[in-house]
Write a protein that holds these residues in place. Structure first.
Motif, PDB file in Angstrom:
ATOM      1  N   GLU A 185      11.755   3.070   3.419  1.00  0.00           N
ATOM      2  CA  GLU A 185      10.680   3.230   4.400  1.00  0.00           C
ATOM      3  C   GLU A 185      11.225   3.931   5.638  1.00  0.00           C
ATOM      4  OE1 GLU A 185      10.902  -0.730   7.192  1.00  0.00           O
ATOM      5  OE2 GLU A 185      10.327  -1.070   5.096  1.00  0.00           O
ATOM      6  N   SER A 232       6.421   1.465   7.736  1.00  0.00           N
ATOM      7  CA  SER A 232       6.286   0.119   8.290  1.00  0.00           C
ATOM      8  C   SER A 232       6.389   0.229   9.801  1.00  0.00           C
ATOM      9  CB  SER A 232       7.387  -0.809   7.772  1.00  0.00           C
ATOM     10  OG  SER A 232       8.612  -0.519   8.425  1.00  0.00           O
ATOM     11  N   TRP A 252       1.062   5.391   1.901  1.00  0.00           N
ATOM     12  CA  TRP A 252       2.175   4.971   2.746  1.00  0.00           C
ATOM     13  C   TRP A 252       1.978   3.599   3.366  1.00  0.00           C
ATOM     14  CZ3 TRP A 252       1.691  10.162   5.819  1.00  0.00           C
ATOM     15  CH2 TRP A 252       2.117  11.223   5.009  1.00  0.00           C
ATOM     16  N   PRO A 276       3.432  -0.376   0.110  1.00  0.00           N
ATOM     17  CA  PRO A 276       3.897  -1.651   0.673  1.00  0.00           C
ATOM     18  C   PRO A 276       3.419  -2.866  -0.124  1.00  0.00           C
ATOM     19  CG  PRO A 276       3.088  -0.200   2.403  1.00  0.00           C
ATOM     20  CD  PRO A 276       2.708   0.434   1.107  1.00  0.00           C
TER      21      PRO A 276
END
Length: 503
Positions: free
Chosen positions: A314, A362, A414, A419
């Protein structure tokens, strides 16, 4: 036409729909305070719904917290008897899943805390947070400390919250302790290859990592790694001692944690992570957090993927929005680790993200009390490192990404799909029948400036590097498991988010 009048006319249909839905006598009234709506059965309509395959005009049927169906076109208007919220041209997409946030609760709730952190998340379109095991006190490194965190979250979270456990030297060789932590519901483990800055969360070495992966392989859960490895001749306090460099200079801080630290850590990590099919840690997965170096470090990860290693990576909005050249000396709001690097590095991060070489985004929301940021002294070496950003990550990504041609489906990949996959959340991250009705509604064309009069829900907004930024993409509403938890500056009366535990 006056801008305020245009805005009022734009949101009038939405407000009208919500009022009708709130006051109508519907099949399943819901008045517990968990939602700004009274119904658990309704439709969400929009001309821009982001599904896994395309952008569609239509409606989503929501019942008892889950998505029942997604209907394209106008056919849905004649096929239902439930009320509808029509969001018009606003984008309707899956709620964001942030797999890297520090909420600092229990023990350091004055830094952020579950209530303010999850209210900020809801206002930013985030419907699921995975809380990191450190910065709270005690750190989450055992079954007992995980239970303390779960207890602290109960009745105090506005979005769903899951938990990573910590891999530290004290539990790395204790298989029973690690199993108990994972059996108690930790979604995976997190370790540092450098000092974390938290006394009860010491760094791990290669041997600790191998032991942790061996246990994780049986559970098929990930190990998240802060990948920086200090090199003897580079960085650290010696930079000041030998060169007399100014601690207020961002360049001094940048040189104290060079990209070679990331490269060395990732090289060592990938050497000991035998997660390939048939390997000793098959079933485990390595995830490298907050990558800052888009050059040699990223190349190592790309090579490992091609060689069959189970690894993802990430990066964070602050590495995509800022560059070292732009950071004023003394402005410690920008301090984080790894550091924000140069403008060319930033360009390469965007390229890697768009090419799929970086898997997801993130926030790495890492706040503290203003005193620890040393805003007056401006000492980059001594100040607490961490970017406060939780409420803003969607508009930040959109605002800075538009010049690179990012799409709504990029955002969903994304911030939602990838995630959710990392955290093992099979019913989140996509608008499909059967999934939880975790939904973010936002206006990509709405422009705003982050100033003191902007509605901010973080505990300490003054420490955020994004204050003063002009952004596009305003969040209008957020649904968590069908509950309207946030709408136009207002939160649901009760904090009814769920704690997510691995089974």
């Amino acid at each position: 036409m006056d801008g305020r009048l245009r805005f009022f006319l734009a949101v009038l249909p939405v407000l009208g729909s919500i009022l009708l839905l709130y006051f109508d006598i519907l099949p399943q009234p819901y008045g517990s305070g968990c939602s700004l709506l009274k119904s658990r059965h309704f439709w969400i309509a929009s001309k821009r719904i982001v599904t896994p395959n395309s952008l569609v005009s239509g409606a989503i049927e929501v019942k008892d917290g889950k998505i029942v169906t997604v209907v394209e076109g106008n056919d849905w208007k004649t096929k239902h008897g439930s009320a509808t919220i029509d969001f018009g041209d606003a984008v309707v997409m899956p709620g964001l899943v942030d797999v890297h946030a520090h909420l600092d609760d229990p023990g350091r709730a004055e830094w952020e805390g579950f209530p303010s952190g999850t209210r900020a998340a809801a206002a930013g379109g985030i419907t699921t947070l995975i809380d990191m095991p450190l910065n709270s006190f005690p750190s989450t490194v055992s079954e007992e400390t995980l239970k303390l965190k779960i207890k602290a979250a109960q009745g105090r979270i506005y979005v769903d919250v899951g938990f990573w456990g910590g891999l530290v030297p004290e539990n790395a060789y204790n298989v029973t302790s690690l199993k108990q932590l994972l059996d108690a519901g930790a979604l995976g483990l997190k370790s540092f290859m450098c000092p974390s800055g938290i006394n009860d969360f010491p760094m791990t070495n290669s041997s600790h990592i191998k032991e942790g992966l061996a246990v994780l392989s049986k559970y098929r859960r990930p190990l998240l790694v802060h990948a920086e490895l200090q090199q003897e001749a580079e960085g650290g306090a010696g930079l000041l001692e030998n060169g007399g460099n100014d601690p207020r200079s961002y360049h001094t801080y940048l040189m104290s944690r060079p990209a070679s630290w990331e490269e060395a850590a990732i090289r060592e990590l990938l050497t000991v992570s035998d997660t390939k099919p048939g390997g000793s840690a098959e079933g485990a997965h390595v995830h490298i957090v907050h990558l800052a170096d888009s050059r040699s470090s990223l190349q190592l990860i790309m090579d490992a993927k091609r060689n069959g290693v189970s690894v993802t990576v990430e990066t964070c909005p602050h590495y995509l929005a800022f560059s070292a050249e732009e950071i004023p000396d003394g402005d410690t709001r920008f301090k984080c680790a790894p550091p924000i690097r140069d403008a060319d590095n930033r360009e390469k991060l965007w390229t890697a993200l768009l090419n799929g070489d970086i898997d997801m985004l993130s926030s790495d929301h890492s706040p503290t009390v203003p005193a620890l940021k040393l805003l007056q002294e401006g000492d980059f070496i001594k100040a607490w490192g961490g970017i406060s950003s939780l409420q803003f990550v969607l508009p930040i990504t959109w605002s800075h990404g538009r010049k690179y041609g990012i799409t709504l489906n990029n955002l969903v990949s994304w911030w939602c799909e990838q995630p959710a996959k990392l955290a093992g959340l099979s019913l989140k991250g996509a608008i499909v029948a059967g999934n939880y009705a975790d939904i973010a509604v936002w206006d990509p064309e709405a422009n705003f400036k982050l100033e003191d009069d902007h509605l901010l829900f973080l505990r300490h907004p003054s420490i955020s590097a994004y204050m003063g930024a002009e952004l596009s993409g305003k969040v209008m509403a957020t649904f968590v498991r069908g509950n309207l938890v946030y709408q136009q500056g207002k939160h649901a009366p009760s904090a009814c988010g769920a704690t997510i535990l691995a089974e």
